[in-house]
Design an enzyme around this catalytic site. Structure first.
Site, PDB file in Angstrom:
ATOM      1  N   ASP A  82      -7.124  11.894  -3.098  1.00  0.00           N
ATOM      2  CA  ASP A  82      -7.422  11.322  -4.413  1.00  0.00           C
ATOM      3  C   ASP A  82      -8.945  11.308  -4.624  1.00  0.00           C
ATOM      4  O   ASP A  82      -9.688  10.812  -3.766  1.00  0.00           O
ATOM      5  CB  ASP A  82      -6.855   9.889  -4.436  1.00  0.00           C
ATOM      6  N   HIS A  83      -9.413  11.834  -5.737  1.00  0.00           N
ATOM      7  CA  HIS A  83     -10.843  11.813  -6.085  1.00  0.00           C
ATOM      8  C   HIS A  83     -11.762  12.394  -5.008  1.00  0.00           C
ATOM      9  O   HIS A  83     -12.763  11.756  -4.629  1.00  0.00           O
ATOM     10  CB  HIS A  83     -11.303  10.382  -6.430  1.00  0.00           C
TER      11      HIS A  83
HETATM   12  P1  13P Z   1      -5.048   2.171 -11.037  1.00  0.00           P
HETATM   13  O1  13P Z   1      -6.298   1.456 -10.674  1.00  0.00           O
HETATM   14  O2  13P Z   1      -4.693   1.956 -12.467  1.00  0.00           O
HETATM   15  O3  13P Z   1      -3.916   1.850 -10.132  1.00  0.00           O
HETATM   16  O4  13P Z   1      -5.334   3.761 -10.902  1.00  0.00           O
HETATM   17  C1  13P Z   1      -5.216   4.398  -9.657  1.00  0.00           C
HETATM   18  C2  13P Z   1      -5.741   5.781  -9.690  1.00  0.00           C
HETATM   19  O5  13P Z   1      -5.990   6.381 -10.716  1.00  0.00           O
HETATM   20  C3  13P Z   1      -5.939   6.435  -8.394  1.00  0.00           C
HETATM   21  O6  13P Z   1      -6.545   7.692  -8.527  1.00  0.00           O
HETATM   22  O1  G3H Z   2      -8.893   5.632  -8.231  1.00  0.00           O
HETATM   23  C1  G3H Z   2      -9.166   5.032  -7.206  1.00  0.00           C
HETATM   24  C2  G3H Z   2      -8.104   4.468  -6.343  1.00  0.00           C
HETATM   25  O2  G3H Z   2      -7.632   3.256  -6.841  1.00  0.00           O
HETATM   26  C3  G3H Z   2      -8.596   4.364  -4.945  1.00  0.00           C
HETATM   27  O3  G3H Z   2      -9.427   3.264  -4.778  1.00  0.00           O
HETATM   28  O4  G3H Z   2     -11.389   4.309  -3.686  1.00  0.00           O
HETATM   29  O5  G3H Z   2     -10.987   1.829  -3.552  1.00  0.00           O
HETATM   30  O6  G3H Z   2      -9.547   3.420  -2.283  1.00  0.00           O
HETATM   31  P1  G3H Z   2     -10.414   3.196  -3.490  1.00  0.00           P
HETATM   32 ZN    ZN Z   3      -7.931   7.865 -10.161  1.00  0.00          ZN
END
Ligand code: 13P
Ligand code: G3H
Ligand code: ZN
Length: 311
Positions: A82-83
């Site tokens: 993620d990201h």
């Molecule tokens: P929320 O903070 O709305 O759960 O979004 C999570 C997210 O986009 C993780 O990439």
């Molecule tokens: O979009 C971000 C997710 O909620 C992940 O959050 O980077 O704090 O793990 P984090």
């Molecule tokens: Zn996100």
């Protein structure tokens, strides 16, 4: 069954008008709560790991835990970064067995975003992994980066075809008014999403899977549970479930949820300690927290995402 990519799930989701839940994972209880719910409902799943989660738990622990979940449940699970914020991080996740990565170049210029995303796609595709890119910028907090509402920007539909064709990405995250974290709209503000942008993007990219980040509903029951048990959260407003259902019925095939998991876990643990102030065995309070995650995810799968019985 080994870990899978999201290709097959997205095809089915697009054609069927539903979406796959992409849930952020950090530890065993969260993974078990999510996968037990999906197993009971016969739902495909994406489990996603942020760079912060990877630093917290270490790649190898999360990898083995997710592999254990696949073995235990028999579910088709896609393990996704993620990201991802650099080529090196994406490379390390692909090399380490993730089947999908996100390269988030949304803070870069259009050309720089294309160049970085294209490099990641080339590397990932050669190794059988898929890639999510992003155009437009969500507000809110992710990792340590806090994007203010003023710095957020909607996706420009006129850019999506060029971005997708020049990068070769497999899915695209867009910004239509959702945001990361628990405070998506101000108290009194009516939640609104730019479905017109989603519609225009879908028209320009027929059959192409779109991703919605920042899609927690910030379930009031859990915010209340936190505040009734010693917490002090200001009013929090998330994305209404009917809007998520609408997005899922359109081109959105992946809906990202993290904050709702955090709220469910924290609310349940706070209540547990309030009810049982002398307890100190972690299994005692993690068990109801895991059960709360399972119940919450099951509800999302069956009433919001519509991914039940889709394996
Ligand atoms: P929320 O903070 O709305 O759960 O979004 C999570 C997210 O986009 C993780 O990439
Ligand atoms: O979009 C971000 C997710 O909620 C992940 O959050 O980077 O704090 O793990 P984090
Ligand atoms: Zn996100």
């Amino acid at each position: 069954m080994p870990l899978v990519t999201s290709t097959e799930m997205f095809k089915k989701a697009y054609d069927g008008g539903w979406a796959v839940g992409a849930f952020n994972v950090n530890n065993m209880e969260i993974i078990q709560g999510i996968t037990e719910a999906a197993q009971e409902l016969n739902s495909p799943l994406i489990l996603q790991v942020s760079s912060g989660a990877r630093k917290y738990a270490k790649h190898v622990y999360l990898m083995k835990l997710v592999e254990a979940a696949v073995e235990d449940t028999g579910l088709p699970i896609c393990l996704h970064l993620d990201h991802g914020d650099s080529f090196e991080l994406c490379k390390s996740c692909v090399d380490g067995g993730f089947t999908s990565v996100m390269i988030d170049g949304s803070h870069l210029s259009f050309e720089e975003n294309i160049e970085l995303t294209r490099r990641v796609v080339e590397y990932a595709h050669e190794r059988g992994a898929v890639v999510e890119g992003e155009l437009g910028r969500l507000a809110g907090i992710e990792d340590k980066v806090n994007v203010s509402a003023e710095d957020a920007s909607y996706t420009r539909p006129e850019e999506v075809e060029e971005f997708v064709s020049r990068t070769g990405v497999d899915s695209l995250a867009i910004a239509i008014g959702t945001s990361h974290g628990a405070y998506k709209f101000k108290p009194g503000q009516k939640p609104q999403l730019r479905f017109d942008i989603l519609e225009e993007v879908a028209k320009r990219l027929p059959g192409f899977p779109i991703v919605l980040h920042g899609a927690s509903s910030v379930i009031p029951e859990f915010v209340k549970m936190i505040n009734e048990n010693g917490g002090d959260m200001p009013d929090a407003i998330g994305i209404p479930e009917e809007m998520l259902r609408k997005a899922a019925s359109m081109a959105v095939c992946k809906i990202n949820i993290d904050s709702d998991l955090r709220l469910a876990m924290t609310g349940t643990i706070r209540k547990y300690f309030n009810d049982n102030p002398s307890h100190f065995d972690p299994r005692q309070y993690l068990k109801p927290a895991r059960a709360a995650i399972k119940e919450m995810v099951a509800r999302k799968i069956s009433t919001v995402l519509g991914s039940n019985d889709k394996i």
